[in-house]
Design a protein around this motif. Structure first.
Motif, PDB file in Angstrom:
ATOM      1  N   GLU A 270       6.531  -5.524  -2.177  1.00 26.30           N
ATOM      2  CA  GLU A 270       5.688  -4.534  -1.510  1.00 26.30           C
ATOM      3  C   GLU A 270       5.958  -4.507  -0.008  1.00 26.30           C
ATOM      4  O   GLU A 270       6.012  -3.448   0.612  1.00 26.30           O
TER       5      GLU A 270
ATOM      6  N   ASP B 283       3.953  -0.238  -9.864  1.00 27.62           N
ATOM      7  CA  ASP B 283       4.520  -1.451 -10.433  1.00 27.62           C
ATOM      8  C   ASP B 283       4.776  -1.270 -11.923  1.00 27.62           C
ATOM      9  O   ASP B 283       5.791  -1.731 -12.455  1.00 27.62           O
TER      10      ASP B 283
ATOM     11  N   LYS C  52       7.476  -1.130   1.497  1.00 25.42           N
ATOM     12  CA  LYS C  52       6.484  -0.330   2.222  1.00 25.42           C
ATOM     13  C   LYS C  52       6.339  -0.744   3.684  1.00 25.42           C
ATOM     14  O   LYS C  52       5.583  -0.107   4.429  1.00 25.42           O
TER      15      LYS C  52
END
Length: 323
Positions: free
Chosen positions: A238, A313, A242
């Motif tokens: 993540e 996910d 991101k």
């Protein structure tokens, strides 16, 4: 003749007192103070002690210029990566102005010299074509050589968190130091040393991201709060995808910990998987980069549970399954 002898003895005595005072000042101040103190010791020795009166074996001695081909790089040097462009620029400077700060070496039994500090200067000097290089010579044993190399390396300002953690670990393992002793030598809080050492428990992929600068120490400290490797890998992914800040990662980890169900004391005990099936479970968890639970009964039946933490996910896992 008697008067000259008395004078020589007084000179020796003064030099010894000067060296003793300098060493006491540096005691307990870490390797940076010890290395910086070399200049003072050399200056005091050169000015106060006539050449014929200098001891045959000194802890620190003026090496003058020693042949580059007689210098060996320390095989236990904790750092192996050097910026080639920076080395090239340094070599060009050395070619013009020579080396301002001598390297520090240890005299070996085979007559060669083992590098203690100044590997960048040594490498750049070879690139510049120097045949010899100014050096300070120290008399140390193998363990002192390793400790000096590790401590000198830790004084660098551009080390990443994993390099620091590995150096702390080597100080403990190879120099038989405790966390308290490492903290004392580095003038750090013990908790600081502990936090760095905890990073070595992270999965290799996350450690590599810290080394490469994709994750900061703050990111890594937040991730390590999660107990399961699969959860750590999820948060790591993540962050990379991101660009999450440290604060965002801390909040994500906090939410994941809070969402865990409390342990039910009345829940049935799940039998431990045989090693072969445990490897299958681990391989699946690695393949899908998430937590996988495999259970198998004695009759051969069982189930596989694959966890996901968001719709994105789940989509990623489905892609991995070719669904």
């Amino acid at each position: 003749m008697v008067q000259a002898t008395n004078t020589d003895e007084k000179v020796k005595e003064n030099a010894n007192m000067t060296n003793s005072n300098n060493k006491k000042k540096a005691l307990g101040l870490g390797i940076k103070a010890l290395l910086n103190n070399i200049d003072e010791e050399l200056k005091a020795t050169s000015e106060a002690v006539p050449a014929a009166a200098k001891p045959a074996s000194a802890t620190v001695a003026v090496g003058g210029r020693i042949p580059v081909d007689q210098i060996e790089v320390n095989p236990k040097q904790p750092r192996h990566d050097f910026d080639e462009q920076a080395l090239k620029e340094l070599s060009e400077s050395i070619a013009l102005h020579d080396i301002i700060q001598p390297i520090t070496v240890a005299k070996m039994a085979n007559g060669k010299y083992r590098l203690i500090s100044g590997e960048r200067r040594f490498r750049a000097s070879k690139m510049a074509g120097l045949k010899d290089i100014p050096a300070y010579i120290r008399t140390v044993d193998d363990q002192e050589l390793l400790e000096l190399a590790l401590l000198e390396n830790l004084q660098r300002e551009n080390l990443n968190a994993m390099e620091i953690a590995l150096s702390y670990k080597r100080l403990m393992d190879e120099c038989t130091l405790t966390q308290e002793q490492v903290a004392e030598r580095m003038k750090k809080e013990r908790s600081t040393v502990t936090n760095y050492l905890r990073l070595l428990k992270l999965p290799p992929d996350i450690q590599k991201s810290v080394r490469d600068g994709q994750l900061s120490m703050g990111h890594a400290r937040a991730i390590i709060s999660l107990e399961n490797v699969d959860e750590q890998l999820y948060v790591h992914r993540e962050v990379i995808q991101k660009g999450l800040s440290v604060r965002q990662v801390e909040q994500l980890v906090k939410n994941m910990i809070q969402e865990k169900k409390p342990l039910d004391k009345n829940a049935p005990v799940i039998p431990k998987l045989p090693p072969a099936y445990k490897r299958i479970e681990d391989n699946m968890a690695s393949h899908f980069a998430t937590r996988v639970s495999l259970s198998r009964k004695k009759n051969g039946k069982g189930s596989i549970q694959i966890e996901f933490y968001s719709d994105e996910d789940l989509e990623r896992i489905m892609d991995a399954m070719k669904i």
